[in-house]
Design a protein around this motif. Structure first.
Motif, mmCIF file in Angstrom:
data_model
loop_
_atom_site.group_PDB
_atom_site.id
_atom_site.type_symbol
_atom_site.label_atom_id
_atom_site.label_comp_id
_atom_site.label_asym_id
_atom_site.label_seq_id
_atom_site.Cartn_x
_atom_site.Cartn_y
_atom_site.Cartn_z
ATOM 1 N N GLU A 1 -47.282 -47.482 4.021
ATOM 2 C CA GLU A 1 -46.314 -47.027 3.013
ATOM 3 C C GLU A 1 -45.011 -47.763 3.263
ATOM 4 N N ILE A 2 -44.356 -48.161 2.178
ATOM 5 C CA ILE A 2 -43.065 -48.802 2.305
ATOM 6 C C ILE A 2 -42.114 -48.224 1.259
ATOM 7 N N TYR A 3 -40.997 -47.721 1.734
ATOM 8 C CA TYR A 3 -39.942 -47.208 0.857
ATOM 9 C C TYR A 3 -39.015 -48.373 0.542
ATOM 10 N N THR A 4 -38.734 -48.567 -0.744
ATOM 11 C CA THR A 4 -37.895 -49.681 -1.173
ATOM 12 C C THR A 4 -36.830 -49.214 -2.150
ATOM 13 N N GLN A 5 -35.886 -50.108 -2.373
ATOM 14 C CA GLN A 5 -34.822 -49.868 -3.339
ATOM 15 C C GLN A 5 -34.767 -51.073 -4.270
ATOM 16 N N ILE B 1 -35.512 -41.047 4.894
ATOM 17 C CA ILE B 1 -34.531 -40.870 5.972
ATOM 18 C C ILE B 1 -35.038 -39.852 6.981
ATOM 19 N N SER B 2 -35.593 -38.770 6.492
ATOM 20 C CA SER B 2 -36.122 -37.728 7.371
ATOM 21 C C SER B 2 -37.301 -38.244 8.191
ATOM 22 N N ARG B 3 -38.234 -38.913 7.531
ATOM 23 C CA ARG B 3 -39.430 -39.411 8.222
ATOM 24 C C ARG B 3 -39.099 -40.457 9.280
ATOM 25 N N SER B 4 -38.049 -41.240 9.028
ATOM 26 C CA SER B 4 -37.701 -42.320 9.946
ATOM 27 C C SER B 4 -36.783 -41.879 11.076
ATOM 28 N N GLY B 5 -36.445 -40.618 11.091
ATOM 29 C CA GLY B 5 -35.561 -40.140 12.153
ATOM 30 C C GLY B 5 -34.094 -40.434 11.901
ATOM 31 N N GLY B 6 -33.734 -40.617 10.622
ATOM 32 C CA GLY B 6 -32.339 -40.805 10.271
ATOM 33 C C GLY B 6 -31.939 -42.220 9.894
ATOM 34 N N HIS B 7 -32.868 -43.132 9.842
ATOM 35 C CA HIS B 7 -32.546 -44.502 9.435
ATOM 36 C C HIS B 7 -32.180 -44.513 7.958
ATOM 37 N N MET B 8 -31.071 -45.158 7.636
ATOM 38 C CA MET B 8 -30.526 -45.101 6.285
ATOM 39 C C MET B 8 -30.850 -46.322 5.428
ATOM 40 N N MET C 1 -32.940 -49.622 3.715
ATOM 41 C CA MET C 1 -34.222 -49.906 3.102
ATOM 42 C C MET C 1 -34.524 -51.369 3.344
ATOM 43 N N PRO C 2 -35.776 -51.750 3.446
ATOM 44 C CA PRO C 2 -36.973 -50.945 3.322
ATOM 45 C C PRO C 2 -37.262 -50.171 4.599
ATOM 46 N N GLN C 3 -38.193 -49.245 4.481
ATOM 47 C CA GLN C 3 -38.686 -48.511 5.641
ATOM 48 C C GLN C 3 -40.207 -48.552 5.581
ATOM 49 N N LEU C 4 -40.808 -49.058 6.655
ATOM 50 C CA LEU C 4 -42.252 -49.227 6.719
ATOM 51 C C LEU C 4 -42.872 -48.178 7.623
ATOM 52 N N PHE C 5 -43.949 -47.570 7.127
ATOM 53 C CA PHE C 5 -44.723 -46.593 7.895
ATOM 54 C C PHE C 5 -46.174 -47.033 7.901
ATOM 55 N N VAL C 6 -46.798 -46.996 9.064
ATOM 56 C CA VAL C 6 -48.215 -47.303 9.192
ATOM 57 C C VAL C 6 -48.882 -46.098 9.834
ATOM 58 N N ASP C 7 -49.834 -45.514 9.113
ATOM 59 C CA ASP C 7 -50.497 -44.277 9.541
ATOM 60 C C ASP C 7 -49.475 -43.207 9.923
ATOM 61 N N GLY C 8 -48.413 -43.112 9.122
ATOM 62 C CA GLY C 8 -47.402 -42.084 9.309
ATOM 63 C C GLY C 8 -46.353 -42.397 10.365
ATOM 64 N N LYS C 9 -46.529 -43.487 11.098
ATOM 65 C CA LYS C 9 -45.576 -43.847 12.150
ATOM 66 C C LYS C 9 -44.540 -44.814 11.593
ATOM 67 N N PHE C 10 -43.266 -44.527 11.861
ATOM 68 C CA PHE C 10 -42.182 -45.392 11.410
ATOM 69 C C PHE C 10 -42.192 -46.686 12.212
ATOM 70 N N ILE C 11 -42.293 -47.809 11.511
ATOM 71 C CA ILE C 11 -42.333 -49.126 12.145
ATOM 72 C C ILE C 11 -40.957 -49.774 12.139
ATOM 73 N N GLY C 12 -40.192 -49.537 11.090
ATOM 74 C CA GLY C 12 -38.859 -50.115 10.983
ATOM 75 C C GLY C 12 -38.625 -50.697 9.613
ATOM 76 N N GLY C 13 -37.643 -51.590 9.553
ATOM 77 C CA GLY C 13 -37.286 -52.230 8.300
ATOM 78 C C GLY C 13 -37.751 -53.665 8.251
ATOM 79 N N CYS C 14 -37.131 -54.441 7.399
ATOM 80 C CA CYS C 14 -37.524 -55.827 7.197
ATOM 81 C C CYS C 14 -37.383 -56.645 8.480
ATOM 82 N N ASP C 15 -36.257 -56.530 9.157
ATOM 83 C CA ASP C 15 -36.054 -57.301 10.395
ATOM 84 C C ASP C 15 -37.107 -56.960 11.436
ATOM 85 N N ASP C 16 -37.459 -55.683 11.517
ATOM 86 C CA ASP C 16 -38.477 -55.247 12.473
ATOM 87 C C ASP C 16 -39.839 -55.838 12.111
#
Length: 86
Positions: free
Chosen positions: A5-9, A45-52, A54-69
């Protein structure tokens, strides 16, 4: 295949770059538009532990990070294994 899953703007160049990377790998993923002030943004924001940012990447529900990550994982040769490709 893991659930990706990836949250984007809209209009975010980092989001475009991250989505293109996923597409180039042939990964099936869910893109969730997370505009400021929306429930999707609050969820991200809630799922990522407060990261504000975008994007925010999740793999199998685990927060991986953003584009740089993602790019760092790609450069380190670790992204394919995480995504279950190659």
């Amino acid at each position: 295949m893991p659930k990706v899953e990836i949250y984007t703007q809209p209009g975010c160049p980092y989001c475009v770059r991250a989505v293109r990377l996923l597409q180039s790998k042939g990964v099936t993923f869910e893109e969730i538009t997370a505009l400021h002030g929306t429930e999707a943004r609050s969820t991200a924001i809630s799922r990522s532990g407060g990261h504000m940012t975008m994007p925010q990447l999740f793999v199998d529900g685990k927060f991986i990070g953003g584009c740089d990550d993602m790019m760092a994982l790609e450069r380190g040769g670790k992204l394919d294994a995480l995504l279950g490709v190659g």
